[in-house]
Write an enzyme that holds these catalytic residues in place. Structure first.
Site, PDB file in Angstrom:
ATOM      1  CG  HIS A  21      11.869  -2.359  -4.853  1.00  0.00           C
ATOM      2  ND1 HIS A  21      12.149  -1.161  -4.238  1.00  0.00           N
ATOM      3  CD2 HIS A  21      13.029  -2.777  -5.424  1.00  0.00           C
ATOM      4  CE1 HIS A  21      13.423  -0.853  -4.441  1.00  0.00           C
ATOM      5  NE2 HIS A  21      13.973  -1.819  -5.162  1.00  0.00           N
ATOM      6  CD  GLN A  63      17.796  -1.444  -5.713  1.00  0.00           C
ATOM      7  OE1 GLN A  63      16.649  -1.879  -5.607  1.00  0.00           O
ATOM      8  NE2 GLN A  63      18.682  -1.988  -6.522  1.00  0.00           N
ATOM      9  CB  CYS A 104       6.206  -0.613  -3.438  1.00  0.00           C
ATOM     10  SG  CYS A 104       7.784  -0.320  -4.263  1.00  0.00           S
ATOM     11  CB  CYS A 107       9.907   1.510  -0.559  1.00  0.00           C
ATOM     12  SG  CYS A 107       9.202   2.697  -1.713  1.00  0.00           S
ATOM     13  CD  GLU A 108      12.490   8.454  -0.016  1.00  0.00           C
ATOM     14  OE1 GLU A 108      12.408   9.322  -0.893  1.00  0.00           O
ATOM     15  OE2 GLU A 108      13.390   8.439   0.844  1.00  0.00           O
ATOM     16  CG  HIS A 109       8.445   6.480  -3.101  1.00  0.00           C
ATOM     17  ND1 HIS A 109       9.223   5.926  -4.095  1.00  0.00           N
ATOM     18  CD2 HIS A 109       8.942   7.715  -2.879  1.00  0.00           C
ATOM     19  CE1 HIS A 109      10.142   6.790  -4.466  1.00  0.00           C
ATOM     20  NE2 HIS A 109       9.999   7.884  -3.751  1.00  0.00           N
ATOM     21  CG  HIS A 110       4.249   2.707  -1.886  1.00  0.00           C
ATOM     22  ND1 HIS A 110       5.154   2.751  -2.928  1.00  0.00           N
ATOM     23  CD2 HIS A 110       3.089   3.231  -2.379  1.00  0.00           C
ATOM     24  CE1 HIS A 110       4.576   3.271  -3.999  1.00  0.00           C
ATOM     25  NE2 HIS A 110       3.326   3.571  -3.698  1.00  0.00           N
TER      26      HIS A 110
END
Length: 245
Positions: free
Chosen positions: A198, A170, A200, A129-132
């Site tokens: 996920h 995703q 996250c 995941c590019e956010h976390h």
């Protein structure tokens, strides 16, 4: 780990350029001139909305700095090789950048009169995941209706890997896989469904252990013909239309 004027001036030195401080914390957009604790030259960076990359420090040194700021000692026995391992791990997990899907197909397209659905289901997928920068993982189901050509089945899974081994969300991953197959195979239709969990959402934040995210992307007959789409979802085992809330 938060840069603060009260920090050791030999470790962190603030460079005031339109500096705006709130309660001792550097606000977004503030620039910081920093001496790396491992003895590297000064590097110019931005807190959060960073415009210039960190310079002068190796990947391993940056990981060691992260470990330090998390409150541990990167020089203790269990962590001394961790920066090297993290570098190798992340290089592998993001090696999909710059790969051309045409090279993945590599001529494995074959003329064939078969005009019914081809389905490759339950392809394992692991991505970040590019956010976390936490993993998400699950299954990919891919179907296409040939238009004079079929593709080697292993190439379908390899295309999944190309896009999964990047920093992702995703939703975009699903679209990229569908578009690559649409462009490379030129079929009558393409359908992609991803079911993933996920971390996250599972090990932080809302901590919902049983949550699953389902995304789909359709092209051609899968988008235009409800019967084709329904057949695809039924064969995938992902037709939720009959489920009740």
């Amino acid at each position: 780990g938060i840069l603060d004027e009260r920090s050791n001036p030999f470790d962190r030195k603030l460079h005031h350029r339109d500096l705006e401080q709130i309660g001792g914390r550097i606000s977004r957009g503030s620039e910081v001139e920093q001496v790396n604790t491992l003895g590297n030259p000064k590097t110019l960076c931005r807190v959060r909305g960073m415009k210039k990359p960190l310079e002068g420090a190796s990947f391993e040194e940056l990981v060691a700095e992260i470990i330090t700021r998390l409150g541990d000692d990167p020089n203790r026995e269990g962590l001394i090789r961790t920066p090297e391992r993290v570098k190798k791990s992340l290089e592998f997990l993001t090696n999909g950048y710059g790969i051309d899907t045409a090279n993945i197909i590599n001529g494995a397209l074959f003329e064939e009169t078969h005009k019914n659905m081809v389905l490759v289901k339950q392809i394992e997928v692991f991505s970040l995941c590019e956010h976390h920068l936490l993993p998400f993982f699950g299954k990919v189901h891919i179907g296409y209706v040939p238009n004079g050509k079929i593709v080697g089945l292993s190439k379908v899974a390899r295309i999944v890997e190309v896009f999964a081994r990047r920093l992702q969300v995703q939703e975009r991953l699903t679209e990229q896989i569908a578009q690559a197959l649409w462009d490379q195979i030129e079929p009558s239709g393409v359908g992609v469904v991803i079911e993933a969990r996920h971390l996250c959402m599972m090990m932080r934040g809302v901590q919902k252990q049983n949550s699953k995210t389902v995304t789909s992307a359709m092209r051609g007959t899968y988008l235009e013909d409800p019967r084709t789409r329904a057949e695809f979802l039924r064969l995938c085992g992902t037709d939720y239309s009959s489920e009740t809330s």
